[in-house]
Structure formats: structure tokens, C-alpha cells
Design an enzyme around this catalytic site. Sequence first.
Site, PDB file in Angstrom:
ATOM      1  N   LYS A  68       0.809  -1.223   0.000  1.00 37.88           N
ATOM      2  CA  LYS A  68       0.000   0.000   0.000  1.00 37.88           C
ATOM      3  C   LYS A  68       0.838   1.266   0.000  1.00 37.88           C
ATOM      4  CE  LYS A  68      -4.396  -1.645   1.662  1.00 37.88           C
ATOM      5  NZ  LYS A  68      -5.530  -1.448   2.551  1.00 37.88           N
ATOM      6  N   LYS A  88     -11.880  -4.654  -2.818  1.00 41.20           N
ATOM      7  CA  LYS A  88     -12.870  -3.571  -2.797  1.00 41.20           C
ATOM      8  C   LYS A  88     -12.382  -2.279  -3.414  1.00 41.20           C
ATOM      9  CE  LYS A  88     -14.303  -4.494   1.657  1.00 41.20           C
ATOM     10  NZ  LYS A  88     -14.620  -4.073   3.005  1.00 41.20           N
ATOM     11  N   LYS A 129      -5.903 -10.637  -6.119  1.00 44.09           N
ATOM     12  CA  LYS A 129      -7.119 -10.980  -5.373  1.00 44.09           C
ATOM     13  C   LYS A 129      -8.254 -10.006  -5.685  1.00 44.09           C
ATOM     14  CE  LYS A 129      -6.139  -8.278  -1.273  1.00 44.09           C
ATOM     15  NZ  LYS A 129      -5.961  -8.113   0.135  1.00 44.09           N
TER      16      LYS A 129
END
Length: 330
Positions: free
Chosen positions: A112, A198, A195
Site C-alpha cells: 500500500k 474492494k 485478489k
Amino acid sequence: MARVFSGVKPTADVPHLGNYIGAFRQWVALQDLHQCFFCVVDLHSLTVPWDPEKLSRRSRSAAASLIASGIDPERSVLFLQSEVQEHTELTWFLTCVSRMGELSRMTQFKDKSRGTENESIGTGLYMYPVLMAADVLLYRGELVPVGDDQRQHLELMRDIAERFNRDFGDTFPVPDAYIPAEGARIMGLDDPAFKMAKTTERPNNLIWMNDPPEVVRKKIKRAVTDSGGEVLASPDKPAISNLLAIYSAVSGRPVAEIEGEYQGRGYGDFKKGLAEVLVDFLDPFRRRYLEILDDPAQLDKILDAGAARAREAAQETMHIVRDRIGLRRH
Ligand code: AMP
Ligand code: TRP
């Protein structure tokens, strides 16, 4: 009976299919056997830039999604993390027993913060796993049902618990991760190398739990497949393996049986079958979800009661923790 704790970030209006298969499905099953705490971890949502209006709306809708998925607020404690202030207090104590080395090794943090200069990486993002450890240890949780992406955070949580126990006396059970053997990492429909997530900006990556039937059919039709034409799960067929895992999870049928059913029939037929299985599965969720959101007073009542039960358990732990670490007069 074990104490179970898990959480979901309110970073979207509804969860996606990966959240359900990798996590909520297990949560629902565990309620029958254990004392469960399920938490909408709104404080975790503050680790990346957020919009206050969206956050408050999404915290409610995440709670509604959990109930619609089968979490029973009578049996399980369902609550919002920020309504139990002990989470932040314990986070500070655990911050003081955690180490920069271990936090710097977290792959989620590295992913991130990749591409951002050290100078401007958010500290919240860095501290994220400590807040997560506090969540579980606050309830002296023993079992933590999560998807595969949380494995490393769970290891760190165990290290922190062990270090605290060693330095201040046995206080916390060392929690075990509970990761399903199948479906712990549902991949994106548009790219099976990553993966389902969201935060994606690619609409065909995921299926939202409230996607209407025509959208589900369209997304499955567009899902990437592998070369060849046989419906078989294997390492060199990541896309079909992922679709089979989804089919199996929502239908409750073993992968081998589904492979047998589609033997010699090709990807087109399989996708049609999968779309219908998904539509049937998502339909009750969608209806229940809308019903719950339609009765805000009832949802508030549930969350108030959940926070009260959670607070009681949290305060009991903090009483012991403060005493152990010497935050007392005598
Ligand atoms: P989050 O939405 O990141 O708070 O995740 C909530 C739960 O869903 C966590 O236990 C995650 O490990 C799980 N989860 C998230 N994405 C996936 C995925 N693609 N496959 C399986 N589990 C997932
Ligand atoms: N970090 C988890 C995720 O991204 C969410 C979470 C926060 C959690 N606190 C937790 C999961 C405690 C299990 C236990 O999905």
C-alpha cells in the site's frame, strides 16, 4: 467454546463475494459453536484518506451486510469499533511493545505504500496491524477467522501477545488464525493473478454482494478464462480454478463434482451455470440487506446493544492490562 473475533473494514457500501467466501461464511458457521465478536472496524478505514459522510454511511451498511449474510446479533456481538474506546487505548499500549522492524516487514504495508516517498507514507497505515492486534486481544480472542491476505497480520498479533505475556505476565491467549482450506483467496474475475479487492477501480474485477442478476450474468460472461476448454481446477488454469472455487463455495458442492458435471461441455456452459448459481445465492442477501437498511431504528438498536456488550468485555480486559503494566497508583 472459544472466543472468536473478526472484523471488516467499511470501505465500500457492500462487501464483495471474496469477503463472503473468505471470511463471513466462516463467521456465520462459527456462531453455532463459539462466543463471537464481529466488528465493523471503522478505525481501520482511517488509515487511507476517507470521506466522513461515506464512512458513516458505510459503517451502517457494513453492519447490515453482516446481518444479511447470516450474522445473528442475538448470539454474536456485532458492533462498531469506534464505539468501544478501549480499542484505541490498548492500541497505544501495544504500540509500545511492537517494533519498527516487524511492522516494516508487513507485505500489506509495503504494497500500500509502494511508490510513496517515506516522508509522506501515512503513519496510520504503518500502525494498522497493531490496531488489529488490539482488536482481538481486547476480547482475549482465541480464534480469528480471516481470508488468506491477513495471515501475516495474524502472525504479528501472536508475536505481540507472546511478548506482552512474557514481559507482564500471562494476560492474553495467543490467537490462532482460522483460514478456510478453500476460498481463502478469491481472485479478480478480470485477472486471476490478483485478489478480488474492494478498492479496485475495475468494475469487472469483482461481484458486489448486492449486484442485480443482469450485472452478475454480465460480469461472469466477461470473466477471463484460461487457454484450453476443459472445466478443471489446476495450477496452470488459475482463472477456471477461481471460478470453480466460487461455484463450490456458493453451491456447497465439492469442486470435483462440478468438474464432473461440466466434463466435455466447455467454458460457455460452465459460466452460464455459475451465473445462475450466483444469482440464486445473492438474491436472498440483497433482499435482506435492503430490508435491514429500511429500518434504521432497529439497526441502531442492534448496534447499541452490541457496543454495550463489547464494552463490558473490553473494560474487563483493560482493568487487568492497566494493572499489569503499572498504570495504577499503588
Ligand atoms: P476487508 O474488506 O479488507 O476488511 O476484509 C474482510 C475479510 O474478507 C478479511 O477477513 C479478508 O481476509 C477477507 N477477504 C478480503 N478479500 C478477500 C478475497 N479476495 N478472498 C478471500 N477473502 C478475502
Ligand atoms: N485487517 C483486516 C482486513 O483488512 C480487518 C481487521 C481489523 C480484522 N481488525 C481485525 C480482522 C481483527 C480480524 C481480526 O480485512
